[in-house]
Design a protein around this motif. Structure first.
Motif, PDB file in Angstrom:
ATOM      1  N   ILE A 133       8.210  -8.378   8.071  1.00 20.24           N
ATOM      2  CA  ILE A 133       9.386  -9.249   8.149  1.00 20.24           C
ATOM      3  C   ILE A 133      10.587  -8.579   7.482  1.00 20.24           C
ATOM      4  N   LYS A 134      10.366  -7.932   6.324  1.00 22.00           N
ATOM      5  CA  LYS A 134      11.457  -7.215   5.650  1.00 22.00           C
ATOM      6  C   LYS A 134      12.003  -6.101   6.533  1.00 22.00           C
ATOM      7  N   ASN A 135      11.111  -5.307   7.119  1.00 19.33           N
ATOM      8  CA  ASN A 135      11.552  -4.198   7.967  1.00 19.33           C
ATOM      9  C   ASN A 135      12.321  -4.701   9.180  1.00 19.33           C
ATOM     10  N   ARG A 136      11.887  -5.796   9.751  1.00 19.72           N
ATOM     11  CA  ARG A 136      12.593  -6.368  10.910  1.00 19.72           C
ATOM     12  C   ARG A 136      13.994  -6.835  10.500  1.00 19.72           C
ATOM     13  N   ALA A 137      14.117  -7.459   9.336  1.00 17.63           N
ATOM     14  CA  ALA A 137      15.431  -7.900   8.847  1.00 17.63           C
ATOM     15  C   ALA A 137      16.337  -6.706   8.579  1.00 17.63           C
ATOM     16  N   PHE A 138      15.779  -5.636   8.010  1.00 15.41           N
ATOM     17  CA  PHE A 138      16.567  -4.422   7.765  1.00 15.41           C
ATOM     18  C   PHE A 138      16.990  -3.779   9.091  1.00 15.41           C
ATOM     19  N   ASP A 139      16.103  -3.775  10.076  1.00 16.29           N
ATOM     20  CA  ASP A 139      16.451  -3.217  11.383  1.00 16.29           C
ATOM     21  C   ASP A 139      17.610  -3.982  12.019  1.00 16.29           C
ATOM     22  N   ARG A 140      17.560  -5.298  11.968  1.00 18.50           N
ATOM     23  CA  ARG A 140      18.639  -6.109  12.538  1.00 18.50           C
ATOM     24  C   ARG A 140      19.940  -5.897  11.751  1.00 18.50           C
ATOM     25  N   SER A 141      19.832  -5.805  10.427  1.00 14.83           N
ATOM     26  CA  SER A 141      21.013  -5.553   9.604  1.00 14.83           C
ATOM     27  C   SER A 141      21.622  -4.195   9.943  1.00 14.83           C
ATOM     28  N   THR A 142      20.776  -3.206  10.143  1.00 18.59           N
ATOM     29  CA  THR A 142      21.247  -1.875  10.513  1.00 18.59           C
ATOM     30  C   THR A 142      21.955  -1.914  11.865  1.00 18.59           C
ATOM     31  N   ALA A 143      21.429  -2.694  12.782  1.00 23.11           N
ATOM     32  CA  ALA A 143      22.069  -2.828  14.098  1.00 23.11           C
ATOM     33  C   ALA A 143      23.462  -3.451  13.954  1.00 23.11           C
ATOM     34  N   TYR A 144      23.605  -4.447  13.090  1.00 22.13           N
ATOM     35  CA  TYR A 144      24.923  -5.053  12.862  1.00 22.13           C
ATOM     36  C   TYR A 144      25.896  -4.035  12.265  1.00 22.13           C
ATOM     37  N   LEU A 145      25.402  -3.245  11.312  1.00 23.33           N
ATOM     38  CA  LEU A 145      26.251  -2.209  10.709  1.00 23.33           C
ATOM     39  C   LEU A 145      26.654  -1.158  11.750  1.00 23.33           C
ATOM     40  N   ARG A 146      25.707  -0.756  12.590  1.00 19.32           N
ATOM     41  CA  ARG A 146      25.997   0.217  13.637  1.00 19.32           C
ATOM     42  C   ARG A 146      27.081  -0.318  14.576  1.00 19.32           C
ATOM     43  N   ASP A 147      26.937  -1.592  14.985  1.00 20.69           N
ATOM     44  CA  ASP A 147      27.928  -2.199  15.889  1.00 20.69           C
ATOM     45  C   ASP A 147      29.305  -2.284  15.226  1.00 20.69           C
ATOM     46  N   ALA A 148      29.323  -2.654  13.954  1.00 28.57           N
ATOM     47  CA  ALA A 148      30.596  -2.760  13.237  1.00 28.57           C
ATOM     48  C   ALA A 148      31.248  -1.389  13.092  1.00 28.57           C
ATOM     49  N   LEU A 149      30.459  -0.378  12.779  1.00 29.28           N
ATOM     50  CA  LEU A 149      30.984   0.977  12.656  1.00 29.28           C
ATOM     51  C   LEU A 149      31.498   1.483  14.006  1.00 29.28           C
ATOM     52  N   ALA A 150      30.763   1.218  15.069  1.00 27.13           N
ATOM     53  CA  ALA A 150      31.188   1.644  16.408  1.00 27.13           C
ATOM     54  C   ALA A 150      32.510   0.976  16.784  1.00 27.13           C
ATOM     55  N   ALA A 151      32.635  -0.312  16.488  1.00 29.65           N
ATOM     56  CA  ALA A 151      33.888  -1.027  16.791  1.00 29.65           C
ATOM     57  C   ALA A 151      35.037  -0.456  15.971  1.00 29.65           C
ATOM     58  N   TRP A 152      34.781  -0.146  14.722  1.00 31.86           N
ATOM     59  CA  TRP A 152      35.811   0.424  13.854  1.00 31.86           C
ATOM     60  C   TRP A 152      36.261   1.783  14.383  1.00 31.86           C
ATOM     61  N   LEU A 153      35.303   2.602  14.835  1.00 35.55           N
ATOM     62  CA  LEU A 153      35.634   3.918  15.377  1.00 35.55           C
ATOM     63  C   LEU A 153      36.380   3.803  16.708  1.00 35.55           C
ATOM     64  N   GLU A 154      36.054   2.787  17.487  1.00 31.12           N
ATOM     65  CA  GLU A 154      36.738   2.559  18.769  1.00 31.12           C
ATOM     66  C   GLU A 154      38.225   2.298  18.565  1.00 31.12           C
ATOM     67  N   GLU A 155      38.588   1.767  17.420  1.00 37.85           N
ATOM     68  CA  GLU A 155      39.990   1.485  17.117  1.00 37.85           C
ATOM     69  C   GLU A 155      40.775   2.766  16.837  1.00 37.85           C
ATOM     70  N   GLY A 156      40.075   3.891  16.792  1.00 32.57           N
ATOM     71  CA  GLY A 156      40.743   5.174  16.573  1.00 32.57           C
ATOM     72  C   GLY A 156      40.898   5.546  15.115  1.00 32.57           C
ATOM     73  N   ALA A 157      40.052   5.016  14.276  1.00 30.15           N
ATOM     74  CA  ALA A 157      40.135   5.321  12.846  1.00 30.15           C
ATOM     75  C   ALA A 157      39.940   6.819  12.617  1.00 30.15           C
ATOM     76  N   GLU A 158      40.706   7.351  11.699  1.00 27.26           N
ATOM     77  CA  GLU A 158      40.601   8.768  11.348  1.00 27.26           C
ATOM     78  C   GLU A 158      39.446   8.948  10.368  1.00 27.26           C
ATOM     79  N   ILE A 159      38.664   9.982  10.603  1.00 25.72           N
ATOM     80  CA  ILE A 159      37.501  10.240   9.756  1.00 25.72           C
ATOM     81  C   ILE A 159      37.755  11.506   8.949  1.00 25.72           C
ATOM     82  N   ASN A 160      37.581  11.397   7.646  1.00 26.16           N
ATOM     83  CA  ASN A 160      37.733  12.531   6.735  1.00 26.16           C
ATOM     84  C   ASN A 160      36.523  12.572   5.810  1.00 26.16           C
TER      85      ASN A 160
END
Length: 191
Positions: free
Chosen positions: A115-142
């Motif tokens: 159950i813990k691993n499944r919750a971490f997997d879903r949390s990681t998916a949310y973080l991945r989606d948020a990061l992808a959306a942030w990068l789509e906005e054209g954020a500069e990476i340094n």
């Protein structure tokens, strides 16, 4: 277990790169010597050429092994940098991140590992989606300021030539054979 610093990993990476380049130079030297023997024959040519071919074969294996060490040490520098910067981020913003992910993470204490691993997997998916959306906005990476000099010095990826040199894969048995050949080569050089 001793923790290695990014600076120590960088030093190891640079040493591995230098060793790989040195082995490439020795291989090129042996190949040049073989070409020279072919163009300038003498009475010792069959034995000398056989020995040079063996040297070249062993040197290719050495280049492959050195390229692998360089690539792995390059990846280690990047891994350590990411790990350290994420640890810094969690120290500064971990509570906010946990609050954002609270619907997935609440009441995990006492739950099964599954159950813990499944919750971490879903949390990681949310973080991945948020990061992808942030990068789509054209954020500069340094690079992070703490590791900017080191990461800039080693480059974004290992040298392309190292990846080419590391393409051939050797089995453990082949590695043992080449290590033995390497140990026996200096004693067998024909005069």
């Amino acid at each position: 277990m001793t923790s290695i610093t990014t600076e120590q990993a960088f030093t190891a990476c640079e040493a591995n790169k230098a060793a790989w380049l040195e082995r490439r130079a020795k291989l090129a030297q042996a190949e040049q010597e073989l070409r020279s023997q072919i163009l300038n024959p003498d009475e010792q040519i069959p034995a000398r050429m056989k020995w040079l071919r063996e040297v070249i074969e062993v040197r290719k294996w050495e280049v492959n092994q050195a390229a692998g060490r360089y690539i792995r040490s390059h990846e280690e520098v990047q891994r350590l940098s990411i790990q350290h910067r994420l640890n810094d981020f969690m120290q500064a913003h971990g509570a906010e991140l946990a609050a954002a992910l609270a619907p997935e993470l609440m009441n995990l204490n006492g739950q099964s590992a599954l159950i813990k691993n499944r919750a971490f997997d879903r949390s990681t998916a949310y973080l991945r989606d948020a990061l992808a959306a942030w990068l789509e906005e054209g954020a500069e990476i340094n690079y992070a300021a703490q590791d900017n000099d080191i990461l800039t010095a080693i480059g974004f990826r290992p040298d392309a030539a190292s990846r080419v040199d590391y393409q051939e894969k050797y089995t453990p048995a082949q590695n043992l054979i080449y290590a033995r050949r390497k140990a026996g080569l200096p004693a067998r050089e024909p005069v």
